[in-house]
Design a protein around this motif. Structure first.
Motif, PDB file in Angstrom:
ATOM      1  N   PRO A  13      71.799  28.758  29.616  1.00 35.01           N
ATOM      2  CA  PRO A  13      70.552  28.341  30.035  1.00 35.01           C
ATOM      3  C   PRO A  13      69.397  28.642  28.730  1.00 35.01           C
ATOM      4  N   ILE A  14      68.594  28.093  29.086  1.00 35.23           N
ATOM      5  CA  ILE A  14      67.331  28.560  28.247  1.00 35.23           C
ATOM      6  C   ILE A  14      66.463  28.295  29.157  1.00 35.23           C
ATOM      7  N   ILE A  15      65.753  30.307  28.859  1.00 37.13           N
ATOM      8  CA  ILE A  15      64.716  29.991  29.634  1.00 37.13           C
ATOM      9  C   ILE A  15      63.075  29.570  29.121  1.00 37.13           C
ATOM     10  N   CYS A  16      62.287  29.043  29.588  1.00 36.67           N
ATOM     11  CA  CYS A  16      61.025  28.328  29.609  1.00 36.67           C
ATOM     12  C   CYS A  16      59.911  29.832  29.877  1.00 36.67           C
ATOM     13  N   VAL A  17      59.292  30.394  29.044  1.00 40.09           N
ATOM     14  CA  VAL A  17      58.615  31.104  29.736  1.00 40.09           C
ATOM     15  C   VAL A  17      56.660  30.477  29.247  1.00 40.09           C
ATOM     16  N   PHE A  18      55.651  31.199  30.051  1.00 40.56           N
ATOM     17  CA  PHE A  18      54.432  30.188  29.915  1.00 40.56           C
ATOM     18  C   PHE A  18      53.548  31.506  30.739  1.00 40.56           C
ATOM     19  N   ASN A  19      52.465  32.111  29.777  1.00 40.61           N
ATOM     20  CA  ASN A  19      51.644  32.698  30.247  1.00 40.61           C
ATOM     21  C   ASN A  19      50.296  31.890  29.723  1.00 40.61           C
ATOM     22  N   PHE A  20      50.097  31.966  31.614  1.00 42.42           N
ATOM     23  CA  PHE A  20      48.900  30.926  32.004  1.00 42.42           C
ATOM     24  C   PHE A  20      48.034  32.196  32.251  1.00 42.42           C
ATOM     25  N   THR A  21      47.042  33.310  31.163  1.00 48.18           N
ATOM     26  CA  THR A  21      46.484  34.058  31.343  1.00 48.18           C
ATOM     27  C   THR A  21      45.884  34.102  29.632  1.00 48.18           C
ATOM     28  N   GLU A  22      44.933  34.934  28.962  1.00 48.49           N
ATOM     29  CA  GLU A  22      44.230  34.958  27.971  1.00 48.49           C
ATOM     30  C   GLU A  22      44.533  36.379  27.872  1.00 48.49           C
ATOM     31  N   ASP A  23      45.574  37.233  28.877  1.00 47.66           N
ATOM     32  CA  ASP A  23      45.592  38.266  27.929  1.00 47.66           C
ATOM     33  C   ASP A  23      46.899  38.602  27.655  1.00 47.66           C
ATOM     34  N   TRP A  24      47.052  39.435  26.749  1.00 49.93           N
ATOM     35  CA  TRP A  24      48.843  39.850  26.491  1.00 49.93           C
ATOM     36  C   TRP A  24      49.418  39.744  27.837  1.00 49.93           C
ATOM     37  N   SER A  25      51.209  39.812  27.343  1.00 47.00           N
ATOM     38  CA  SER A  25      51.926  40.247  28.549  1.00 47.00           C
ATOM     39  C   SER A  25      53.498  39.933  27.535  1.00 47.00           C
ATOM     40  N   GLY A  26      54.582  40.324  28.549  1.00 48.33           N
ATOM     41  CA  GLY A  26      55.546  40.518  27.975  1.00 48.33           C
ATOM     42  C   GLY A  26      56.506  40.856  29.246  1.00 48.33           C
ATOM     43  N   LEU A  27      58.157  40.585  28.748  1.00 48.95           N
ATOM     44  CA  LEU A  27      59.036  40.678  29.492  1.00 48.95           C
ATOM     45  C   LEU A  27      60.584  41.852  29.078  1.00 48.95           C
ATOM     46  N   PRO A  28      60.977  42.807  29.450  1.00 51.81           N
ATOM     47  CA  PRO A  28      61.947  43.318  28.914  1.00 51.81           C
ATOM     48  C   PRO A  28      63.111  42.352  27.949  1.00 51.81           C
ATOM     49  N   ALA A  29      63.679  42.697  27.101  1.00 53.60           N
ATOM     50  CA  ALA A  29      64.729  41.872  26.712  1.00 53.60           C
ATOM     51  C   ALA A  29      66.021  42.259  27.104  1.00 53.60           C
ATOM     52  N   SER A  30      66.197  43.302  28.481  1.00 60.02           N
ATOM     53  CA  SER A  30      67.079  43.172  29.170  1.00 60.02           C
ATOM     54  C   SER A  30      66.837  41.868  30.156  1.00 60.02           C
ATOM     55  N   TRP A  31      65.524  41.764  30.842  1.00 59.61           N
ATOM     56  CA  TRP A  31      65.211  40.224  31.567  1.00 59.61           C
ATOM     57  C   TRP A  31      66.209  39.280  31.394  1.00 59.61           C
ATOM     58  N   PHE A  32      65.766  38.312  30.250  1.00 58.84           N
ATOM     59  CA  PHE A  32      65.952  37.619  29.567  1.00 58.84           C
ATOM     60  C   PHE A  32      67.717  37.441  29.474  1.00 58.84           C
ATOM     61  N   ALA A  33      68.017  39.483  29.067  1.00 58.72           N
ATOM     62  CA  ALA A  33      69.812  39.110  28.877  1.00 58.72           C
ATOM     63  C   ALA A  33      70.311  38.517  30.230  1.00 58.72           C
ATOM     64  N   GLY A  34      69.679  39.463  31.305  1.00 58.47           N
ATOM     65  CA  GLY A  34      70.107  39.452  31.956  1.00 58.47           C
ATOM     66  C   GLY A  34      70.349  37.351  33.427  1.00 58.47           C
ATOM     67  N   HIS A  35      69.189  36.737  32.900  1.00 57.72           N
ATOM     68  CA  HIS A  35      69.210  35.408  32.892  1.00 57.72           C
ATOM     69  C   HIS A  35      69.816  34.468  31.996  1.00 57.72           C
ATOM     70  N   GLY A  36      70.609  35.132  30.937  1.00 59.26           N
ATOM     71  CA  GLY A  36      71.878  34.703  30.386  1.00 59.26           C
ATOM     72  C   GLY A  36      71.253  33.822  29.138  1.00 59.26           C
ATOM     73  N   ALA A  37      69.794  34.675  28.327  1.00 57.39           N
ATOM     74  CA  ALA A  37      69.340  34.440  27.056  1.00 57.39           C
ATOM     75  C   ALA A  37      69.162  35.555  26.670  1.00 57.39           C
ATOM     76  N   SER A  38      70.252  36.145  25.815  1.00 54.72           N
ATOM     77  CA  SER A  38      70.264  37.759  25.103  1.00 54.72           C
ATOM     78  C   SER A  38      69.562  37.528  23.756  1.00 54.72           C
ATOM     79  N   LYS A  39      69.991  36.511  23.426  1.00 54.40           N
ATOM     80  CA  LYS A  39      69.925  35.824  21.441  1.00 54.40           C
ATOM     81  C   LYS A  39      68.051  35.782  21.985  1.00 54.40           C
ATOM     82  N   CYS A  40      68.018  35.979  22.117  1.00 56.37           N
ATOM     83  CA  CYS A  40      66.331  36.389  22.575  1.00 56.37           C
ATOM     84  C   CYS A  40      65.447  35.554  21.228  1.00 56.37           C
ATOM     85  N   HIS A  41      65.878  33.875  21.224  1.00 54.12           N
ATOM     86  CA  HIS A  41      65.773  33.139  20.113  1.00 54.12           C
ATOM     87  C   HIS A  41      64.979  32.452  20.392  1.00 54.12           C
ATOM     88  N   ASP A  42      63.798  32.040  20.580  1.00 52.47           N
ATOM     89  CA  ASP A  42      62.837  31.103  20.970  1.00 52.47           C
ATOM     90  C   ASP A  42      63.299  29.022  19.895  1.00 52.47           C
TER      91      ASP A  42
END
Ligand code: GLC
Length: 630
Positions: free
Chosen positions: A576-605
């Motif tokens: 899978p390719i996990i596409c993520v978009f931040n719709f705010t002017e604030d910093w945000s983030g997600l744990p690497a485990s969230w990406f890994a849980g969806h099959g994107a474990s390399k954390c490569h953009d």
């Protein structure tokens, strides 16, 4: 002997193509016209029309047919990137288009939509959508020979060409309309004409006004004919009567005539309105899909290289059938505008909340489409209508009417704290509906930021623009750039001084192409125009390099648990390719485990082509971040 063989080959090929789509064509038209006494004659005429068009089809286009039979997914490939322009506003005339192909190619463009270029009525012509001759080019833009030369030049560079075909109405100056007006019974049956206002009034009670300010009502009375005529859009646009098989035949001939000029994509304008039924809105009736299925089959028989783009700007639930559902699956539009993705982008941007977006895109849109894909876009030549239903709004705990009003106020700039500079379009006093005009850059905050002279606001606006383009490049479908958006064109207020345009605020976002600005991009790499241009170019190039963005790859909306973030997975065979978009002017983030849980474990953009994991194992998402993670 050789010529004889070629002829036989061509004739046999036609027969094979006719057999392949026979049920699709005749199964559909029989339902619409089978009860008529002249039905058999109609079918004979239809086959004759298809055969004549095939016989007239130039050899090089027959090769294109063959190529596309072998590569039927050509329009779903990630290398497809579209660009939409008015010929006069982009480069003056058709014969100048080839001079601009280097520019477009460098941007990554492989598909061009020439906005209406067929001969329009004189005077106000609804931006070219009031056509008086489908077989001639607008003389201000050039000739049919020019169009053929331009399409060949495009094909030589592997660029496909799209033009508009207005099916719902002709200009009242079209030959058919003129004959009808003069009293010719055959042509009166091409339109909807009523001797008094009884039937029109009965229809009107359930119709909606498309242009409530400038063209209220759906019927017009003509004293000289003593007839009421159905005019859904403007007075000069007469609705065609598609329950008349002769209208179908005429349009098939037109369609194939244009296909034989080298057109690859026919943009079928406003198809929702093609079938009228008393007591309904007369939009998206089931017969519309039967008609579009039949028209698609006709193209497939006589011009198989051609695909159909259906312009149905309707609510989310109503739109998907235009890409073929149920019995029409894989047989109707190959492309349709993803109006909801566009609306939800602007909605989430204003609200800094993606709940409605995730709900709508997750609920109404199937993960995969058969033989079809979307035309994705942020802006086009038309206004933005807030196609958010009360039910969808209710599902995420907000009021539909309230949210639509908020969006209108936000984007016309009257909502306190809004970053947008747009203008209202066709305010409907009865329903409170207020549509919005404005360029991508002005709606995204660049115009205001420049007025404020605030560098941080400028950066933010640029990030919004680029996030939007990264979204439409990855969702699935052909991203369509609207001319000037790639150089952050701002609103053009000059239409207010043009009598023919002043009442139509859509001209606000139809500025002339700023070629001087383009020439200056290299010298001023830090200008907003240069940054947006470089950013979009990169997005399109990266998209083309990612096989997982093929239109056939399933798209699944994901829950991020963060109201400012929107995410989806493209389920490519390679992972899978996990596409993520931040719709705010604030910093945000997600744990690497969230990406890994969806099959994107390399954390490569894949977009920035970098590793994006931070020290604590989380993925930081700056304001308006966009990332395509594997
Ligand atoms: C389509 C066009 C729009 C036009 C209308 C009537 O919606 O995009 O510009 O006004 O059809 O032809």
């Amino acid at each position: 002997m050789a010529a004889q063989t070629t002829q036989d080959f061509n004739a046999r090929l036609f027969d094979l193509r006719l057999e392949r789509s026979r049920d699709d064509l005749f199964g559909m038209v029989e339902r619409l016209y089978g009860h008529r006494p002249d039905y058999t004659r109609f079918t004979e005429e239809l086959i004759a029309a298809l055969r004549a068009a095939w016989d007239a089809r130039p050899e090089h286009l027959k090769w294109r047919d063959m190529q596309r039979d072998l590569e039927p997914d050509w329009f779903q490939r990630p290398g497809m990137n579209g660009y939409v322009f008015y010929i006069d506003r982009f480069c003056g005339t058709l014969d100048k288009v080839p001079e601009k192909l280097d520019y477009l190619e460098e941007l990554g463009i492989t598909y061009l939509h020439f906005m209406p270029c067929l001969k329009p009525r004189p005077g106000d012509n609804d931006g070219g959508y009031s056509v008086m001759d489908y077989r001639e080019i607008n003389p201000d833009l050039g000739t049919m020979a020019d169009l053929e030369a331009v399409t060949r030049a495009c094909h030589d560079r592997n660029i496909s060409v799209c033009i508009d075909l207005v099916l719902n109405h002709t200009a009242k100056e079209h030959e058919w309309a003129r004959k009808a007006r003069a009293g010719d019974g055959r042509y009166r049956d091409y339109y909807f004409m009523f001797p008094d206002d009884m039937v029109p009034k009965a229809y009107e009670s359930t119709l909606v006004d498309i242009f409530p300010e400038s063209a209220p009502g759906n019927f017009t009375f003509y004293e000289d004919m003593d007839r009421w005529v159905w005019t859904t859009f403007n007075e000069h646009q007469w609705d065609l009567n598609w329950s008349n098989p002769q209208v179908f035949l005429e349009m098939v001939r037109v369609m194939l005539f244009l296909a034989n000029r080298g057109i690859d994509v026919l943009r079928l304008d406003a198809p929702a309105f093609l079938w009228k039924r008393m007591g309904t809105r007369c939009q998206s009736e089931p017969e519309v899909h039967v008609l579009l299925h039949a028209l698609r089959a006709a193209s497939r028989i006589a011009a198989p290289a051609v695909i159909h783009l259906e312009e149905a700007i309707v609510g989310p639930g109503e739109m998907i059938p235009y890409l073929g559902r149920g019995e029409h699956s894989g047989k109707e539009g190959n492309l349709a505008y993803h109006n909801s993705l566009m609306v939800q982008f602007w909605s989430a941007l204003a609200a800094r909340d993606t709940a409605l977006m995730s709900h709508v895109l997750g609920k109404h849109f199937p993960p995969v489409l058969s033989n079809a894909t979307y035309a994705t876009y942020l802006r086009c030549h038309d206004d933005i209508g807030w196609a958010v239903t009360d039910a969808d709004a209710g599902a995420v705990g907000i009021s539909g009417a309230g949210h639509r009003a908020f969006l209108s106020d936000f984007y016309d700039g009257t909502f306190p704290g809004s970053f947008a500079r747009g203008a209202p379009f066709q305010v409907n006093a009865q329903t409170g509906d207020k549509r919005i005009s404005g360029t991508c850059a002005s709606l995204a905050g660049l115009e205001q930021a420049l007025n404020h002279g605030n560098a941080h606001e400028v950066d933010t606006a640029i990030d919004r623009i680029l996030m939007g383009h990264a979204l439409i490049a990855s969702w699935g479908g052909i991203p369509l750039l609207y001319m000037g958006d790639e150089i952050a064109a701002l609103n053009d207020y000059s239409y207010r001084d043009q009598p023919e345009q002043a009442r139509d605020s859509r001209w606000l976002h139809r500025p002339r192409m700023d070629w001087a600005g383009v020439a200056g991009l290299g010298a001023a790499p830090d200008s907003p125009a240069a940054r947006v241009h470089a950013g979009i170019r990169r997005i399109l190039a990266r998209r083309a390099a990612v096989p997982g963005f093929h239109g056939k790859v399933a798209t699944e909306v994901l829950d991020t648990g963060r109201k400012g973030l929107f995410a989806f997975a493209r389920h490519a065979a390679t992972g899978p390719i996990i596409c993520v978009f931040n719709f705010t002017e604030d910093w945000s983030g997600l744990p690497a485990s969230w990406f890994a849980g969806h099959g994107a474990s390399k954390c490569h953009d894949l977009l920035s082509d970098t590793q994006v994991k931070s020290r604590d194992g989380g993925v930081a998402l700056p304001p308006y971040a966009r990332a395509w993670m594997i």
